[in-house]
Each structure stands twice: as structure tokens, then as C-alpha cells.
Design a protein around this motif. Sequence first.
Motif, PDB file in Angstrom:
ATOM      1  N   GLY A 113      43.176  31.767  35.132  1.00 42.63           N
ATOM      2  CA  GLY A 113      43.106  33.124  34.590  1.00 42.63           C
ATOM      3  C   GLY A 113      43.412  33.186  33.111  1.00 42.63           C
ATOM      4  O   GLY A 113      42.972  32.351  32.323  1.00 42.63           O
ATOM      5  N   HIS A 117      37.673  33.121  37.977  1.00 49.16           N
ATOM      6  CA  HIS A 117      37.832  34.553  38.261  1.00 49.16           C
ATOM      7  C   HIS A 117      38.145  35.307  36.985  1.00 49.16           C
ATOM      8  O   HIS A 117      38.402  34.710  35.933  1.00 49.16           O
ATOM      9  CB  HIS A 117      38.933  34.775  39.301  1.00 49.16           C
ATOM     10  CG  HIS A 117      40.332  34.588  38.774  1.00 49.16           C
ATOM     11  ND1 HIS A 117      41.201  35.638  38.584  1.00 49.16           N
ATOM     12  CD2 HIS A 117      41.012  33.477  38.389  1.00 49.16           C
ATOM     13  CE1 HIS A 117      42.359  35.184  38.123  1.00 49.16           C
ATOM     14  NE2 HIS A 117      42.262  33.869  37.985  1.00 49.16           N
ATOM     15  N   SER A 162      40.856  37.500  35.311  1.00 53.51           N
ATOM     16  CA  SER A 162      42.262  37.875  35.429  1.00 53.51           C
ATOM     17  C   SER A 162      42.436  39.377  35.244  1.00 53.51           C
ATOM     18  O   SER A 162      41.700  40.026  34.496  1.00 53.51           O
ATOM     19  CB  SER A 162      43.082  37.132  34.365  1.00 53.51           C
ATOM     20  OG  SER A 162      44.391  37.652  34.303  1.00 53.51           O
ATOM     21  N   ALA A 163      43.448  39.924  35.911  1.00 58.97           N
ATOM     22  CA  ALA A 163      43.776  41.338  35.749  1.00 58.97           C
ATOM     23  C   ALA A 163      44.487  41.614  34.430  1.00 58.97           C
ATOM     24  O   ALA A 163      44.645  42.772  34.037  1.00 58.97           O
ATOM     25  CB  ALA A 163      44.658  41.805  36.908  1.00 58.97           C
ATOM     26  N   GLU A 164      44.934  40.571  33.723  1.00 58.20           N
ATOM     27  CA  GLU A 164      45.548  40.757  32.403  1.00 58.20           C
ATOM     28  C   GLU A 164      44.509  41.318  31.430  1.00 58.20           C
ATOM     29  O   GLU A 164      43.308  41.030  31.557  1.00 58.20           O
ATOM     30  CB  GLU A 164      46.089  39.424  31.883  1.00 58.20           C
ATOM     31  CG  GLU A 164      47.386  38.982  32.518  1.00 58.20           C
ATOM     32  CD  GLU A 164      48.592  39.782  32.031  1.00 58.20           C
ATOM     33  OE1 GLU A 164      48.773  39.933  30.815  1.00 58.20           O
ATOM     34  OE2 GLU A 164      49.343  40.274  32.895  1.00 58.20           O
ATOM     35  N   LYS A 171      38.943  39.239  30.776  1.00 54.89           N
ATOM     36  CA  LYS A 171      37.490  39.289  30.604  1.00 54.89           C
ATOM     37  C   LYS A 171      37.087  38.943  29.180  1.00 54.89           C
ATOM     38  O   LYS A 171      36.081  38.262  28.950  1.00 54.89           O
ATOM     39  CB  LYS A 171      36.953  40.671  30.986  1.00 54.89           C
ATOM     40  CG  LYS A 171      35.433  40.768  30.908  1.00 54.89           C
ATOM     41  CD  LYS A 171      34.940  42.119  31.364  1.00 54.89           C
ATOM     42  CE  LYS A 171      33.406  42.157  31.398  1.00 54.89           C
ATOM     43  NZ  LYS A 171      32.797  41.838  30.086  1.00 54.89           N
ATOM     44  N   GLN A 204      35.926  38.256  41.339  1.00 53.99           N
ATOM     45  CA  GLN A 204      36.555  39.393  40.681  1.00 53.99           C
ATOM     46  C   GLN A 204      37.391  40.104  41.732  1.00 53.99           C
ATOM     47  O   GLN A 204      36.877  40.868  42.546  1.00 53.99           O
ATOM     48  CB  GLN A 204      35.499  40.335  40.088  1.00 53.99           C
ATOM     49  CG  GLN A 204      36.106  41.459  39.276  1.00 53.99           C
ATOM     50  CD  GLN A 204      35.095  42.138  38.370  1.00 53.99           C
ATOM     51  OE1 GLN A 204      34.189  41.494  37.866  1.00 53.99           O
ATOM     52  NE2 GLN A 204      35.243  43.431  38.176  1.00 53.99           N
ATOM     53  N   GLY A 246      40.999  41.050  40.962  1.00 56.39           N
ATOM     54  CA  GLY A 246      42.241  41.564  40.405  1.00 56.39           C
ATOM     55  C   GLY A 246      43.404  40.598  40.496  1.00 56.39           C
ATOM     56  O   GLY A 246      44.562  41.007  40.549  1.00 56.39           O
ATOM     57  N   CYS A 294      46.266  37.926  39.443  1.00 52.06           N
ATOM     58  CA  CYS A 294      47.083  37.590  38.272  1.00 52.06           C
ATOM     59  C   CYS A 294      48.333  36.831  38.706  1.00 52.06           C
ATOM     60  O   CYS A 294      49.395  36.972  38.115  1.00 52.06           O
ATOM     61  CB  CYS A 294      47.449  38.836  37.466  1.00 52.06           C
ATOM     62  SG  CYS A 294      48.257  40.140  38.411  1.00 52.06           S
TER      63      CYS A 294
END
Length: 359
Positions: free
Chosen positions: A268, A293, A295-297, A301, A314, A316, A318
Motif C-alpha cells: 500500500g 491494491h 491504499s485507503a491512505e 491512489k 480496491q 479500502g 490499510c
Amino acid sequence: MTEELKESLLKIAPLDEEAMEMSKIRWSRVAKPLYSLGALEEDIIKIAGISQNPRVHMDKKALIIMCGDNGIVEEGVTQTGQEVTAVVTENMTHGNSSVCIMAERAEVDVFPVDIGVSRDLESGDRYPLIRKKLAYGTKNFCKEPAMTRQETIKAIETGMELVKVLAERGYRLIATGEMGIGNTTTSSAVTSMLLSMEPGLLTGRGAGLSDEGLDRKRRVIEEAVRTYGPSCKDGIDVLSKVGGFDLAGLTGVFLGGAIYRIPILLDGFISGAAALAAEKIHPGCRDFMLASHVSAEPAGKLLLDELKLTPLIQAGLCLGEGSGAVAAIPLLTMAADIYEKMSSFEDIKIEEYKPLGGK
């Protein structure tokens, strides 16, 4: 950069276009709709180019987890103390962490590396600790550079050497993971400096900061960027000023993948920051990377877009540790099985699909 490091980087050669073209032809003949496995097909083609072989095999898969402590924790930028790094790293050697349980299911061998944990560690037998400690954690970059340039280069070379050893042992895919309290702070600082972007746009809550903690974390990073940014002349400088041993070690893993022609799978945000540092040190090594993937951070993206990598998942995630990378490996191995084992249109005596526009 040392002469030794320069010489190693000179070994990096482009992807094998012929192997990739043969891989595309093979996909076009597999008895299924064209391009129907999306990014999985693209990754298999890339792996053919990396390995210089249109036959794609991933029977031996590894996860390298770089573990190290960060002096910046002194500034209150984390919810827990750095003692957690040591506890989790030791748990990994017993197979008792989230990613180790996932790796067992995915048939991935785990290699925890103590590259800079703040105390000496005991090791379990399930995944024995690789002892590469360069120091007992980094310095607090609010007060002084996190590492010396020499320490940073040594950490990078450590990551490269680990890839070499695993390649010689027959591993064909390496996932990246890390363990180090405070490393979302270092990753945000590194990313901000490498991309010349405001830290506030890149900095998230890490492992669960309050609003007050997040504000403090952003201020710490902003001050570091103002202090060190003007004097940094390359990616190694950025890592040494505001990075960590884990980040520098992972940077070496990504560079090692390009040198020894092994696909390296990003996890991530943190491994993405290391991947970006590797690309800045040697442009073009992103061709040897795969994205697991998003990362939700906040910078997750953005980093993948900068590296021009397409993620497979995808969800979410982290968690860190390499968990997202390990989660993506079964998808890749299933795609490889289809690629290698499935009947062709000719085998089942039906007409091939033809590209009629779009993809």
C-alpha cells in the motif's frame, strides 16, 4: 551514490518486448473473451517481459517484511509507542500476525527482516528473523536527519541483496511489506518531497490518530519539508533526511527486482513511497513493479498514478505488513493458471474471438 551501487543499477535492462508479444498472442488464443481478465492479463504480460520468458511460473512466492523504528515517534505522531514494532516483528517470526496467516493461505514464504528495530529481537522458528540491523531505529527528523547518507545506501543495498538471494533460491514473485510504528509519517514526508506536494494532501491518520494527533502529524511533516527540502539533491537524500530504514530497505527491494528481473508486488502507501523513491533513483524500474491494491491512505491512489501502475484490488485496505500484496497473489496465480493451462480456441475447435474495437 557508491560505485558499487552505480554498477548494480547499470545492470537494469528494459522489459523483453519479444516475450511480451508472445504472451499477448497466447492470451488471444486462450478460449475466453478477449481481455476479459483485465489488469490480470496485463500483469501476466509484464511478468513475461520481466522474466524474459512467455512461460509464466509463480510456484515460489516470497514476502519480504522490512522492520524498523522511527525516531519521529517522539513527536507524538502515532497512537502507540515504538515498542510495538518489536512485539509485532517477533510475532511474525512465530507466524502470528495478520499477514503471516494470510501468507499461509496464499502459499507465500515470509521473510521478516530486522533492519532497524529499536531493541534486539528473539526469533521464532516458523519464519526465522533475518538479522540486518543497521541501527536501533532512526533519529528524530525534527531534530536531525533520520539517517546518514551512508546508512541509507547500506539499507538500499540490503534490500537489493535480499532480492538476489531469493532469486538464486528460485523465487519468481516477491511481495513487499513493512513493520515500523511511525512509518506513515516518514512515508508522507518522503512522498511530499519527491512529488513537491503539500504534506496536508498526502497525510492520513495512519493506525488511528485523533483529529488533534493528525494536525500534529501534519505540522511535523510540513516543518521537515521546509527544513530539508531545499538541500535534497536526489531520492537517496530524501530518504536519509525524513525516511526510515524500512523505507530505504524496500527501495532496495524494488531496485533489486529490476536488477535481478523479479516482479516486485507493492503493498500500500508505505511500500508505494519506497517504490517512488526507487523510481526517482533509477527511472524505469517501475516497469518491474506490480500493484496489489489501492491504499485507503490519502496518497495511495496518487502514488499508483505517478508510477503508472494498475491495482488489482480496491477494498479500502490499510493494514500494512504486506497484507494487500499477499491478498493479490492468489489472483495472479489463478490468472497464471488460466494462461498456462486453459485450452485454446484451436484445441476446442471453435473460431477465435477477434478484436472489433474497444478493449
